[in-house]
Design a protein around this motif. Structure first.
Motif, PDB file in Angstrom:
ATOM      1  N   GLU A 117       9.137 -13.445  -1.377  1.00 13.24           N
ATOM      2  CA  GLU A 117       8.017 -13.071  -1.058  1.00 13.24           C
ATOM      3  C   GLU A 117       7.733 -11.524  -0.231  1.00 13.24           C
ATOM      4  O   GLU A 117       6.910 -10.647   0.134  1.00 13.24           O
ATOM      5  N   GLY A 118       8.523 -11.616   0.892  1.00 12.67           N
ATOM      6  CA  GLY A 118       8.940 -10.212   1.693  1.00 12.67           C
ATOM      7  C   GLY A 118       9.041  -8.996   0.970  1.00 12.67           C
ATOM      8  O   GLY A 118       8.427  -8.071   0.935  1.00 12.67           O
ATOM      9  N   GLN A 119      10.074  -9.673  -0.166  1.00 13.09           N
ATOM     10  CA  GLN A 119       9.872  -7.806  -1.303  1.00 13.09           C
ATOM     11  C   GLN A 119       8.832  -7.625  -1.896  1.00 13.09           C
ATOM     12  O   GLN A 119       9.548  -6.550  -1.470  1.00 13.09           O
ATOM     13  N   LEU A 120       8.191  -8.504  -1.914  1.00 14.32           N
ATOM     14  CA  LEU A 120       6.648  -8.339  -2.694  1.00 14.32           C
ATOM     15  C   LEU A 120       5.904  -7.544  -1.814  1.00 14.32           C
ATOM     16  O   LEU A 120       5.462  -6.304  -2.299  1.00 14.32           O
ATOM     17  N   LEU A 121       6.003  -7.955  -0.985  1.00 16.93           N
ATOM     18  CA  LEU A 121       5.463  -7.204   0.556  1.00 16.93           C
ATOM     19  C   LEU A 121       5.912  -5.554   0.592  1.00 16.93           C
ATOM     20  O   LEU A 121       4.805  -4.223   0.548  1.00 16.93           O
ATOM     21  N   VAL A 122       7.317  -5.538   1.109  1.00 16.11           N
ATOM     22  CA  VAL A 122       7.927  -4.231   1.051  1.00 16.11           C
ATOM     23  C   VAL A 122       7.622  -3.175   0.032  1.00 16.11           C
ATOM     24  O   VAL A 122       6.726  -1.989   0.305  1.00 16.11           O
ATOM     25  N   ASP A 123       7.353  -4.022  -1.584  1.00 10.90           N
ATOM     26  CA  ASP A 123       7.504  -3.024  -2.484  1.00 10.90           C
ATOM     27  C   ASP A 123       5.979  -2.156  -2.999  1.00 10.90           C
ATOM     28  O   ASP A 123       5.477  -1.431  -3.746  1.00 10.90           O
ATOM     29  N   PHE A 124       4.956  -3.544  -2.410  1.00 10.31           N
ATOM     30  CA  PHE A 124       3.962  -2.584  -2.398  1.00 10.31           C
ATOM     31  C   PHE A 124       3.564  -2.201  -1.504  1.00 10.31           C
ATOM     32  O   PHE A 124       3.218  -0.672  -1.977  1.00 10.31           O
ATOM     33  N   PHE A 125       3.773  -2.529  -0.004  1.00 11.56           N
ATOM     34  CA  PHE A 125       3.314  -0.812   0.538  1.00 11.56           C
ATOM     35  C   PHE A 125       4.174   0.368   1.054  1.00 11.56           C
ATOM     36  O   PHE A 125       3.773   1.223   1.067  1.00 11.56           O
ATOM     37  N   LYS A 126       5.267   0.304   0.011  1.00  7.12           N
ATOM     38  CA  LYS A 126       6.038   1.549  -0.568  1.00  7.12           C
ATOM     39  C   LYS A 126       5.335   1.990  -1.363  1.00  7.12           C
ATOM     40  O   LYS A 126       5.290   3.543  -0.859  1.00  7.12           O
ATOM     41  N   ALA A 127       4.580   1.495  -1.779  1.00  6.01           N
ATOM     42  CA  ALA A 127       4.424   2.002  -3.235  1.00  6.01           C
ATOM     43  C   ALA A 127       3.026   2.432  -2.855  1.00  6.01           C
ATOM     44  O   ALA A 127       2.091   3.536  -3.689  1.00  6.01           O
ATOM     45  N   LEU A 128       2.275   1.895  -1.909  1.00  6.30           N
ATOM     46  CA  LEU A 128       0.717   2.227  -1.739  1.00  6.30           C
ATOM     47  C   LEU A 128       0.760   3.211  -0.931  1.00  6.30           C
ATOM     48  O   LEU A 128       0.105   4.880  -0.523  1.00  6.30           O
ATOM     49  N   ASN A 129       2.155   4.096   0.464  1.00  6.94           N
ATOM     50  CA  ASN A 129       1.940   4.502   0.895  1.00  6.94           C
ATOM     51  C   ASN A 129       2.787   5.941   0.271  1.00  6.94           C
ATOM     52  O   ASN A 129       2.631   7.024   0.433  1.00  6.94           O
ATOM     53  N   GLU A 130       3.430   6.077  -1.056  1.00  9.60           N
ATOM     54  CA  GLU A 130       3.661   7.107  -2.045  1.00  9.60           C
ATOM     55  C   GLU A 130       2.530   7.448  -3.066  1.00  9.60           C
ATOM     56  O   GLU A 130       2.363   8.011  -3.610  1.00  9.60           O
ATOM     57  N   ASP A 131       1.700   6.833  -2.948  1.00  9.46           N
ATOM     58  CA  ASP A 131       0.321   7.252  -3.683  1.00  9.46           C
ATOM     59  C   ASP A 131       0.670   6.739  -5.675  1.00  9.46           C
ATOM     60  O   ASP A 131      -0.210   7.221  -5.931  1.00  9.46           O
ATOM     61  N   ASP A 132       1.459   5.052  -5.127  1.00  9.23           N
ATOM     62  CA  ASP A 132       1.686   5.238  -6.839  1.00  9.23           C
ATOM     63  C   ASP A 132       0.435   4.112  -7.611  1.00  9.23           C
ATOM     64  O   ASP A 132       1.522   3.004  -6.920  1.00  9.23           O
ATOM     65  N   LYS A 133      -0.613   4.150  -7.633  1.00  7.67           N
ATOM     66  CA  LYS A 133      -1.653   3.104  -8.180  1.00  7.67           C
ATOM     67  C   LYS A 133      -0.513   2.614  -8.996  1.00  7.67           C
ATOM     68  O   LYS A 133      -0.858   1.205  -9.185  1.00  7.67           O
ATOM     69  N   GLY A 134       0.006   2.975 -10.262  1.00  6.00           N
ATOM     70  CA  GLY A 134       0.492   2.245 -11.359  1.00  6.00           C
ATOM     71  C   GLY A 134       1.204   0.989 -10.588  1.00  6.00           C
ATOM     72  O   GLY A 134       1.121   0.114 -11.438  1.00  6.00           O
ATOM     73  N   THR A 135       2.226   1.441  -9.861  1.00  4.13           N
ATOM     74  CA  THR A 135       3.115   0.333  -8.951  1.00  4.13           C
ATOM     75  C   THR A 135       2.322  -0.518  -8.652  1.00  4.13           C
ATOM     76  O   THR A 135       2.790  -2.179  -8.877  1.00  4.13           O
ATOM     77  N   PHE A 136       1.752   0.264  -7.373  1.00  7.82           N
ATOM     78  CA  PHE A 136       1.390  -0.831  -6.121  1.00  7.82           C
ATOM     79  C   PHE A 136       0.251  -2.212  -7.336  1.00  7.82           C
ATOM     80  O   PHE A 136      -0.450  -3.082  -6.860  1.00  7.82           O
ATOM     81  N   THR A 137      -0.713  -1.206  -8.389  1.00  6.45           N
ATOM     82  CA  THR A 137      -1.552  -2.444  -8.583  1.00  6.45           C
ATOM     83  C   THR A 137      -0.532  -3.150  -9.891  1.00  6.45           C
ATOM     84  O   THR A 137      -1.215  -4.832  -9.770  1.00  6.45           O
ATOM     85  N   VAL A 138       0.555  -3.294 -10.247  1.00  7.19           N
ATOM     86  CA  VAL A 138       1.002  -4.232 -10.845  1.00  7.19           C
ATOM     87  C   VAL A 138       1.949  -5.232  -9.971  1.00  7.19           C
ATOM     88  O   VAL A 138       1.742  -6.245  -9.983  1.00  7.19           O
ATOM     89  N   ILE A 139       1.933  -4.746  -8.432  1.00  4.10           N
ATOM     90  CA  ILE A 139       2.534  -5.522  -7.992  1.00  4.10           C
ATOM     91  C   ILE A 139       1.371  -6.210  -7.186  1.00  4.10           C
ATOM     92  O   ILE A 139       1.792  -7.329  -6.886  1.00  4.10           O
TER      93      ILE A 139
END
Length: 837
Positions: free
Chosen positions: A793-815
């Protein structure tokens, strides 16, 4: 006003004695001449007629004295006190010393009066007898011898028919002269020497008396007193100058050579004539005066500035002083008569002396006992140079205890002291103590009983004296006899003895509780014991060990600080060093060992804990199982943290709360203290969401195991709450780092190997509710049944906010899709604060 002895008087006496000496020498020469003229034969008869009556007088003088003493006066002589010398004397004594009651002839007083009367009568009879012998018996004997000689003597006729007088050859004349001189000397000795016996005794005392008189007291500062002292001394010196003239009588002086320097012949003769006989022995005043002289001489050697150094005197001269008691048997001779005198006077009514008990005393043994007591006193003074001028120093000598024990045993041998004296002392102390107890409002019965020293064995006397010596020494060492009221508690051995030794007194057995109660009232312990709630029930106390436990407690308290200053701060200071911890450990060991103090330990600790939390209930604490050094170390460690919690537990970091819980779990009281605080804080924060089962807390932090076991979980929960607060405190402000930190905080919830539900599972719903997460529906059961791990659960949030911070739309959309479809906790967090929604 008496005639003063002036130099003129002294000169007149000197002249008179000089004339007397010449007269004596002249008469002596005449006696020699007469003897020479008479020759041997007549001188022998004259010698016998002079000497034999006088010798006979001396042999029967006691008989004559008794006859004179009881001889009844003629009827025309009427004396109010009686008709004989003995009647007059005994009636006078009865009137003056026996309340007018006639003396019983079997009484000791009567026997002493009779003996003194005979002594005086002996002297009177002696000179009356001398006069009779000289003027009647001797002339009568000479007349009888003259008649006998005339009857039996055959005259010798010469060639002229006349009676021839026998011729005296030179040898006969010389023998006659010798007999004449011897007769003179013996008659002089018998008649004259007793007159000067008292002079010899006084002259023998002269040097010692003058030495005593020559000393001026230190406090004699008044000029008048000093002048009077000098005047009296001058009068005494003049009196002795007069007596010295009588010491110049020639023949007497020569005859005294047959005596000795200390006991002149005339003094011995005088003592023989004036001797006093009692049932227990005879008193010869010459020997008595000689011992008085020795005693005065000894006293003067130790006289300094008018004061006699008693200590040095007794230590160095005990034989010279104490032999006097045994040598003259004072007590057996005089005590019985003195008792009868006391029995007849009002003095007894005032002092309640048991006269019948006095009469039963064996005074010969008593005399020996008194001598032994004085000897033991001397031994006491010898021990460690006992000094009357510095008692405080002397009484610190441990060897005094044994010397006091010997003195106590010696006193036990004396009926006068151990029984009658102890009885009298008991009665007087009883009155004084009763009055004192009434004034102070204190029951002093135990002290009155301790003052009863009667009916103790010799060993008990010795043991108690030794114990009392130890108690007094301890009191001196602690400064109880000084002007200051402060006790020097740093002298631990003295303090221990002062507390424990009173319970070793034989009279205390069976009354230990009363003594302890009294000691508590009269010491600084009373107020402290009242505060501690020390029980007044002493029935279960072992008195062989309890006094020592009390002493240990006081000593331990003293080592820490003082009884009055006992507080948490004092304990905290002690915990700073290992030495202090050892002292603190000794204190609580002593308290736990004490049957008196151990029950009060709870009250003492509660009073200390009340300084931190006055609402804490310690009734569930097992005080017997606590290591108090560890306990107070724990209290000290959490003290600052507890004070920081005044504004609420939410202000603490996870690390701080974890350490607080771990430290608190080290002690029972700290567990209760911190556990209660955490329970209260969580209840106030989470209210109905605080984890409970059937109305009971799932986690009661007043349990030591729960407090310590949940410390790391509580840390993680606090860190999560703080991270969430930081991440979403301002919804308009996007901070990817804070959001990532939130996910990392959730990852820490993962507890490998723990069976779920874990404390995290229980508390997360309450925390989210406390944080007012909109529409949060997370439950403990949901967290467990979801099957999702906190790491996932924590890793999902960490990965999501990292992708969001890097503006990686494809990744954070999947996450984001994964969160929506495959997560439980992350979805709640994501949905509640997703800035994109």
């Amino acid at each position: 006003m008496g005639m003063s002895i002036t130099p003129e008087v002294i000169k007149n006496v000197e002249l008179s004695i000089t004339i007397f000496n010449w007269a004596v020498l002249g008469s002596f020469v005449i006696a020699l001449l007469i003897g020479f003229i008479r020759g041997m034969k007549k001188s022998i008869f004259r010698f016998l007629t002079r000497i034999v009556p006088l010798i006979t007088l001396l042999l029967f003088i006691d008989l004559f004295a008794k006859m004179v003493l009881t001889w009844q006066f003629p009827g025309f002589i009427n004396i109010e006190l009686g008709n004989s010398v003995l009647d007059i004397v005994s009636n006078y004594v009865a009137k003056e010393f026996n309340n007018g009651v006639s003396l019983d002839q079997t009484s000791e007083m009567y026997q002493l009066v009779l003996s003194l009367g005979i002594s005086v009568s002996r002297f009177i009879v002696f000179y009356i007898g001398v006069a009779i012998c000289t003027f009647i018996v001797t002339p009568l004997l000479n007349f009888i011898l003259f008649i006998i000689r005339k009857i039996f003597e055959r005259p010798s006729y010469g060639p002229d028919g006349r009676v021839e007088k026998p011729k005296k050859n030179i040898l006969s004349r010389l023998i006659g002269m010798g007999l004449g001189g011897l007769q003179y000397v013996l008659v002089f000795l018998i008649i004259t020497l007793p007159l000067f016996g008292s002079v010899s005794l006084l002259m023998d005392l002269k040097e010692e008396m003058m030495d005593s008189f020559d000393t001026t007291l230190v406090n004699q500062t008044s000029e008048v007193l000093v002048n009077e002292n000098e005047q009296n001394k001058e009068q005494l010196e003049n009196a002795f100058k007069v007596l010295e003239q009588f010491d110049r009588i020639t023949i007497r002086r020569i005859l005294n050579r047959f005596g000795s320097k200390d006991k002149p012949l005339d003094a011995l003769y005088f003592g023989y004539l004036t001797r006093v006989k009692t049932k227990q022995g005879t008193i010869n005043f010459v020997y008595l005066i000689d011992d008085v002289k020795t005693t005065l001489n000894v006293l003067n050697q130790y006289r300094k500035d008018g004061e006699i150094d008693i200590s040095e005197l007794i230590i160095n001269e005990k034989e010279a002083l104490f032999d006097l008691i045994i040598k003259h048997d004072f007590l057996p001779m005089f005590a019985p008569a003195l008792i009868e005198y006391l029995d007849a006077n009002d003095l007894l009514d005032e002092n309640d002396i048991d006269i019948e008990a006095l009469k039963q005393i064996d005074w010969e043994k008593e005399n020996e006992a008194i001598a032994l007591i004085l000897n033991k006193i001397a031994n006491l003074l010898e021990v460690g140079e006992f000094d009357f001028d510095d008692l405080a120093k002397s009484l610190t000598i441990p060897a005094l205890d044994d010397a006091m024990e010997e003195l106590g045993k010696a006193i036990a041998k004396s009926e006068l002291i151990s029984q009658l004296g102890a009885s009298f002392l008991y009665e007087e102390l009883s009155k004084a103590l009763t009055e004192f107890g009434t004034e102070e409002g204190v029951d002093v019965t135990v002290l009155i009983e301790l003052a009863d020293l009667r009916n103790m064995s010799e060993d008990d006397w010795g043991k108690n004296f030794k114990t009392i010596s130890n108690i007094v020494r301890a009191a001196y060492e602690l400064g109880l006899f000084e002007e200051s009221d402060q006790i020097d508690f740093t002298k631990e051995d003295a303090l221990r003895r002062l507390i424990t030794k009173p319970f070793e007194l034989t009279k205390v057995q069976g009354k230990e509780a009363d003594l302890l109660n009294l000691l508590i009232k009269f010491t600084n312990m009373k107020e402290t014991f009242d505060e501690w709630g020390v029980s007044q029930d002493f029935s279960q106390i072992d008195w062989n060990t309890e006094p020592n436990n009390l002493a240990r407690m006081l000593i331990a308290l003293t080592r820490l600080g003082s009884i009055e200053d006992f507080s948490l701060e004092l304990i905290y200071d002690a915990l700073e060093t290992q030495e202090g911890k050892d002292k603190l450990s000794e204190l609580f060991e002593a308290i736990n060992a004490s049957a008196l103090l151990q029950p009060a330990l709870r009250t003492v600790v509660e009073s200390l804990i009340n300084e931190i939390d006055d609402s804490l209930d310690l009734s569930s604490i097992d005080f017997d199982a606590i290591d108090w050094v560890v306990e107070f170390e724990a209290i000290k460690e959490i003290k600052e943290q507890v004070e920081a919690l005044e504004d609420g537990i939410e202000l603490l970091t996870g690390e701080t709360i974890e350490q607080l819980m771990i430290n608190a779990a080290k002690g029972d009281i700290t567990t209760l203290m911190v556990g209660k605080m955490i329970n209260k804080s969580l209840e106030e924060m989470f209210q109905e969401h605080n984890p409970k089962v059937d109305g009971k807390l799932v986690f009661d932090y007043t349990d030591k195991d729960i407090l310590a076991g949940n410390a790391d979980d509580m840390r993680d929960l606090i860190d999560f709450a703080n991270a969430m607060k930081e991440a979403y405190s301002d919804p308009d402000l996007f901070s990817p780092d804070k959001k990532i930190a939130l996910g990392e905080a959730i990852q820490k919830f993962e507890k490998v190997g723990e069976e779920r539900p874990t404390p995290i599972d229980y508390y997360l719903p309450a925390i989210l509710n406390y944080a007012q997460v909109p529409g949060s529906s997370i439950t403990t059961e949901g967290l467990v049944s979801s099957g999702k791990t906190y790491a996932y659960e924590g890793q999902l949030l960490v990965d999501f906010f990292k992708a969001l911070n890097e503006d990686d739309k494809g990744t954070f959309t999947v996450i984001a899709l994964d969160i929506q479809t495959n997560s439980y906790l992350a979805k709640e967090v994501f949905v509640a604060w997703n800035p994109l929604i």
